[in-house]
Scaffold this active site. Structure first.
Site, short mmCIF file in Angstrom:
data_model
loop_
_atom_site.label_atom_id
_atom_site.label_comp_id
_atom_site.label_asym_id
_atom_site.label_seq_id
_atom_site.Cartn_x
_atom_site.Cartn_y
_atom_site.Cartn_z
CD GLU A 1 -2.82 -0.46 2.69
OE1 GLU A 1 -2.90 0.72 3.10
OE2 GLU A 1 -3.35 -1.42 3.29
CD GLU B 1 -12.29 2.16 -0.24
OE1 GLU B 1 -12.72 1.31 0.56
OE2 GLU B 1 -11.08 2.31 -0.47
CE LYS C 1 -10.63 3.83 4.33
NZ LYS C 1 -9.23 3.82 3.89
CD GLU D 1 -8.26 7.53 6.29
OE1 GLU D 1 -8.45 6.42 5.78
OE2 GLU D 1 -7.13 8.03 6.47
#
Ligand SMILES: *[C@@H]1O[C@H](CO)[C@@H](O)[C@H](O)[C@H]1NC(C)=O
Ligand SMILES: *[C@@H]1O[C@H](CO)[C@@H](O)[C@H](O)[C@H]1NC(C)=O
Length: 355
Positions: A267, A321, A324, A330
């Site tokens: 990541e 997303e 999140k 985030e």
């Protein structure tokens, strides 16, 4: 038109198509396909999009979602799946591991090119003693279950944060924190070597960036011109934190005798939007960071301590997303919006996609 000209035109076209092919496949990159959102396209739409519009050739998911595993069948896109942290202790048991492999791997493999099982995510960082103590036994148990099932090309590993390191400002001095070193980390490294599996790390220069750091440190993090950080042991001046982090990981495992292991960037990324107190979260910075990070891992130049190496890398993340929790940042790590429109392009759209 004579036969000769036709032939030479055909030859020229063949060369041209080879060149175009090379230019679209000059490098490849992976992405983390997180799904904490209620507005994402179906896995088969995602698979088709990645295959036809991008150079992304591998995904990593944070579970073993069967819809995703089915959606990526016959795409030739490789998939890394993740064992839930809470499942680790139970999977030390051989029968449980075999059942897990039957349900989550054998059912989809090899039509879906599952290549790696990530056991938990950043387990040492959780501080959960039960998960930590069962981590290596669980990894070995899943490996044995794969062997019993006759599956030899699915590797097993686990992603680490760089919080496992100490003294990492000068990369050559970085070492694994003694609290982890001998007990949980050394047996892991030995397992990875024996099974020819990679060490997975999640380097995030972004988390060292805050409004209070110096401008030169921000430049160091964002691959902009800066004075750099001098490593007194090697006399190398690092002008970028990501590269320094990779060499810190290398130095730490080398000190334990495991510098032969492959290192995978499981990541890394940069949010393109944040809350008002997160001014570093901009499209401009996300492009700067991701573009340069991708260049480091794919160029073949490697790093000062690992020259000429390429690093398999999974950008975080494929999509923004919306579910999140936490700061706005985030929810804005994505390369793409749920409708597949790029938040920005860092050279991962294929030529086909650009036409
Ligand atoms: C599948 O991907 C691999 C690289 O991971 C490549 O070498 C191979 O040619 C691809 N196969 C097909 C059928 O596209
Ligand atoms: C370190 O690098 C500097 C600048 O390139 C050079 O002048 C110096 O001799 C080097 N020192 C060592 C110990 O290699």
């Amino acid at each position: 038109m004579t036969a000769t000209t036709t032939t030479s035109i055909t030859t020229a076209l063949l060369h041209l198509s080879t060149l175009l092919h090379l230019s679209t496949t000059a490098f490849s990159i992976g992405v983390n396909y997180g799904t904490l959102a209620n507005d994402l396209p179906s896995p088969s739409q995602v698979a088709n999009f990645l295959k036809t519009q991008t150079i992304i050739d591998s995904i990593k998911i944070f579970d073993t979602n069967p819809d995703i595993l089915r959606g990526f069948a016959n795409t030739n896109i490789t998939v890394t799946v993740t064992v839930g942290n809470g499942d680790i202790p139970a999977l030390v048991d051989a029968n449980a591991a075999s059942r897990w492999v039957a349900n989550n791997i054998e059912q989809f493999y090899p039509q879906t090119r599952i290549k790696l099982i990530a056991v938990g995510n950043e387990i040492l960082f959780t501080g959960n003693k039960e998960w930590i103590s069962h981590l290596v036994p669980c990894i070995k148990s899943l490996h044995q279950a794969l062997v019993r099932a006759g599956i030899n090309d699915v590797k097993v590993s686990t992603p680490y944060t760089l919080g496992i390191l100490q003294n990492s400002v000068q990369p050559s001095a970085a070492r694994i924190k003694p609290a982890y070193g001998k007990v949980v980390f050394a047996p892991m490294l030995e397992f990875l070597r024996q099974t020819k599996s990679p060490l997975l790390v999640n380097p995030y220069p972004y988390f060292s960036c805050s409004p209070s750091i110096s401008p030169s440190m921000e430049d160091y993090i964002l691959f902009k011109p800066n004075p750099g950080i001098h490593d007194d042991n090697t006399n190398i001046t690092y002008t970028n934190m990501f590269v320094a982090m990779m060499d810190a990981v290398y130095s730490a495992i080398k000190a334990m005798g495991y510098d032969d292991l492959d290192i995978v960037v499981a990541e890394s990324g940069w949010p393109s939007l944040g809350d008002p107190n997160q001014p570093m979260c901009t499209v401009e910075n996300a492009v700067l960071y991701n573009k340069n990070m991708i260049k480091v891992v794919t160029s073949g130049e490697g790093t000062p301590l690992m020259p000429k190496r390429r690093f398999e890398t999974y950008v975080f993340a494929l999509f923004n997303e919306n579910l999140k929790p936490g700061t706005a940042a985030e929810r804005n790590w994505g390369l793409f919006r749920p409708d597949f429109s790029p938040v920005y392009d860092v050279g991962i759209l294929s030529n086909i996609g650009k036409v």
